[in-house]
Design an enzyme around this catalytic site. Structure first.
Site, PDB file in Angstrom:
ATOM      1  N   SER A 141       0.858  -1.180   0.000  1.00  0.00           N
ATOM      2  CA  SER A 141       0.000   0.000   0.000  1.00  0.00           C
ATOM      3  C   SER A 141       0.897   1.233   0.000  1.00  0.00           C
ATOM      4  O   SER A 141       2.123   1.124   0.044  1.00  0.00           O
ATOM      5  CB  SER A 141      -0.882   0.009   1.250  1.00  0.00           C
ATOM      6  OG  SER A 141      -0.089   0.368   2.369  1.00  0.00           O
ATOM      7  N   LYS A 142       0.237   2.385  -0.004  1.00  0.00           N
ATOM      8  CA  LYS A 142       0.990   3.649  -0.073  1.00  0.00           C
ATOM      9  C   LYS A 142       1.974   3.787   1.091  1.00  0.00           C
ATOM     10  O   LYS A 142       2.961   4.503   0.981  1.00  0.00           O
ATOM     11  CB  LYS A 142       0.012   4.821  -0.068  1.00  0.00           C
ATOM     12  CG  LYS A 142      -0.817   4.873  -1.338  1.00  0.00           C
ATOM     13  CD  LYS A 142      -1.108   6.316  -1.747  1.00  0.00           C
ATOM     14  CE  LYS A 142      -1.778   6.387  -3.104  1.00  0.00           C
ATOM     15  NZ  LYS A 142      -3.229   6.155  -3.044  1.00  0.00           N
ATOM     16  N   ARG A 143       1.674   3.108   2.195  1.00  0.00           N
ATOM     17  CA  ARG A 143       2.587   3.181   3.337  1.00  0.00           C
ATOM     18  C   ARG A 143       3.990   2.703   2.953  1.00  0.00           C
ATOM     19  O   ARG A 143       4.974   3.080   3.552  1.00  0.00           O
ATOM     20  CB  ARG A 143       2.084   2.285   4.482  1.00  0.00           C
ATOM     21  CG  ARG A 143       0.937   2.849   5.277  1.00  0.00           C
ATOM     22  CD  ARG A 143       0.575   1.935   6.423  1.00  0.00           C
ATOM     23  NE  ARG A 143       0.184   0.597   5.960  1.00  0.00           N
ATOM     24  CZ  ARG A 143       0.882  -0.506   6.174  1.00  0.00           C
ATOM     25  NH1 ARG A 143       2.006  -0.466   6.855  1.00  0.00           N
ATOM     26  NH2 ARG A 143       0.456  -1.666   5.721  1.00  0.00           N
ATOM     27  N   HIS A 144       4.040   1.827   1.959  1.00  0.00           N
ATOM     28  CA  HIS A 144       5.338   1.273   1.560  1.00  0.00           C
ATOM     29  C   HIS A 144       6.040   2.132   0.514  1.00  0.00           C
ATOM     30  O   HIS A 144       7.133   1.790   0.087  1.00  0.00           O
ATOM     31  CB  HIS A 144       5.145  -0.140   0.995  1.00  0.00           C
ATOM     32  CG  HIS A 144       4.563  -1.108   1.965  1.00  0.00           C
ATOM     33  ND1 HIS A 144       3.288  -1.603   1.867  1.00  0.00           N
ATOM     34  CD2 HIS A 144       5.088  -1.646   3.089  1.00  0.00           C
ATOM     35  CE1 HIS A 144       3.056  -2.430   2.874  1.00  0.00           C
ATOM     36  NE2 HIS A 144       4.121  -2.457   3.633  1.00  0.00           N
ATOM     37  N   GLY A 145       5.398   3.195   0.068  1.00  0.00           N
ATOM     38  CA  GLY A 145       5.984   4.007  -1.002  1.00  0.00           C
ATOM     39  C   GLY A 145       5.020   4.056  -2.170  1.00  0.00           C
ATOM     40  O   GLY A 145       3.843   3.745  -2.018  1.00  0.00           O
TER      41      GLY A 145
END
Ligand code: GLU
Length: 482
Positions: free
Chosen positions: A245-249
């Site tokens: 997800s966006k949390r990972h980049g």
């Protein structure tokens, strides 16, 4: 395999995600390797969350990846009549029913079940309503949805090409909604009718859809139509093993495009997210991917997205690509940096190709040619602080370098061996280590502390630039002050 027809069916509620791109790629590789057709369908029945901009984003990302489609893009929003017609057919055949339960009622029941720790599925309150009751409620203008009237006993099973046999008792499957109260079809109705009408032979999609498949198979059965093959693809996780997800980049394909990754290595990287090529080499061309791709090689276990690996694929691609192929891409980067010169003569072009060959082994991104490699394409470049600090401090250098430049300038032939032997002889004559001169020359010629072999650099830059940069004195004051 005759008659292979696969599809990619994104919902345009966001940018094309890495996971979506991987699904598209597997379908495309499967079709291309088997003389099949790759169909693009946009599942845009969620009017609130879908947008034409996102459709454009998805098409643009697919084009960039080189995943060309043979049919479509078909928009579900243009097929609403078809879905309604079949929903009515199912209603008439008593395979579907109208449900008048309000959202508030359903939410209350769901919450009550959750509070007592029980699983909840629609309790079929409206399943037994008589036709009269239905007509009467409709006449009163009560809103309703259309629900599928699922079989109360039996089994629904399928042989997933990746996960093997998956079976459910039909009574565990709720009477799911086919048409919402606003008349829009649900995902289940749309996807089944489209896959039927588009004669899809293999449904390949993310494993997050695996729990939807039994419902969809019940619908195929009700419509008395054959079921396609299913292949659910493993999920893509971030390095911490939670769903990517966006949390990972960045998760949007277009972000990677804009960061300068190239489509071929990006596809190579995506292909290996959940598929084993059985090849020793990891770096594979698109043609090789097509030739090798098979469902047998798709893993059950989830794949981990590794950004370092993506950068590695990109650098491998650059390293192995002929300079001619990279040239237009590099040109665009040089233009961006304002160091592209129009009116290139043929010798300039040949020289640039030599430089590209020299640099391509050391870059990760195309933009590196213009940034890290700026000194090879332009005369105005900075000497990085690290190179100054490490290699230009020696007090002997301001005297030595112009003399070395003169020596190099007078060489009859300006080749690798000649420049090297001239530098080493010059060092010996002056009682200094060759390394001192080599390091200083690297800093003055490339602006960097790390660069390709110094004699290759000299030859690539050519005699004139080499002599000018080594004999220039503008660096001396800065370096020798402190
Ligand atoms: N529109 C669905 C999605 O984006 C795909 C459904 C399917 O492939 O069956 O997840």
């Amino acid at each position: 395999m005759p008659g292979v027809r696969v599809r990619f069916a994104p919902s345009p509620t966001g940018s094309l995600h890495v996971g979506g791109a991987r699904t598209a790629l597997f379908n495309w590789l499967f079709a291309r390797g088997r003389g099949g057709r790759f169909i693009l369908r946009i599942e845009d029945t969620d009017r609130e969350r879908s947008s034409p901009e996102m459709v454009e984003d998805i098409l643009g990302a697919l084009r960039w990846l080189g995943l060309d489609w043979d049919e479509g893009p078909f928009l579900q929003s243009e097929r609403l009549d078809r879905y309604r017609q079949v929903a009515n057919q199912l209603l008439s055949a008593n395979q579907a029913y109208r449900c008048f339960c309000s959202t508030a009622e359903l939410t209350a029941k769901r919450q009550a079940a959750a509070a007592s720790g029980k699983p909840w599925k629609y309790d079929a309150t409206c399943r037994g309503l008589s036709p009269d009751r239905v007509s009467e409620r409709q006449a009163r203008g009560m809103p309703s949805v259309v629900r599928f009237k699922g079989p109360r006993e039996g089994e629904v099973a399928f042989e997933d090409r990746i996960f093997g046999r998956i079976a459910h008792r039909t009574e565990q499957i709720e009477d799911f909604v086919l048409v919402r109260s606003d008349g829009m079809p649900t995902y289940h109705l749309g996807v089944v009718l489209d896959d039927l009408d588009m004669k899809i032979s293999h449904v390949m999609r993310g494993a997050d859809h695996i729990s939807n498949t039994p419902k969809q198979i019940l619908l195929y059965r009700a419509l008395q139509r054959p079921v396609p093959e299913f292949a659910h693809l493993p999920l893509i996780l971030g390095p911490d093993r939670t769903r990517l997800s966006k949390r990972h980049g960045a998760t949007a394909v277009t972000t990677y495009r804009d960061q300068g990754y190239l489509p071929a290595p990006f596809c190579n990287f995506l292909a290996l997210l959940g598929w084993s090529s059985k090849s020793e080499a990891e770096s594979l061309s698109t043609d090789e991917l097509i030739r090798r791709f098979a469902l047998e090689g798709v893993n059950k276990s989830n794949a981990v997205f590794d950004l370092e690996k993506l950068a590695w694929f990109n650098s491998q691609y650059l390293r192995n690509a002929p300079a001619e192929r990279l040239f237009p891409l590099i040109r665009a980067e040089l233009e961006k940096e304002g160091i592209w010169k129009e009116e290139l003569g043929s010798s300039d072009r040949a020289w640039m190709l030599t430089v590209v060959d020299l640099l391509k082994k050391r870059v990760r991104m195309v933009s590196d040619f213009a940034t890290q490699g700026r000194a090879f394409f332009a005369d105005d470049f900075e000497i990085e602080a690290k190179a100054r600090r490490k290699f230009l401090k020696d007090k002997a250098l301001p005297l030595l370098m112009p003399d070395l430049a003169a020596r190099l300038g007078s060489l009859p032939v300006f080749g690798l061996e000649e420049t090297e032997s001239a530098l080493r002889t010059f060092a010996a004559e002056n009682g200094v280590k060759a390394g001192l001169l080599i390091n200083a020359a690297r800093a003055l010629l490339t602006g960097k502390a790390v660069a390709p072999g110094i004699f290759e650099v000299m030859v690539a830059l050519g005699r004139e630039r080499t002599v000018a940069r080594l004999s220039g004195t503008s660096w001396v004051e800065n370096e020798q002050e402190g």
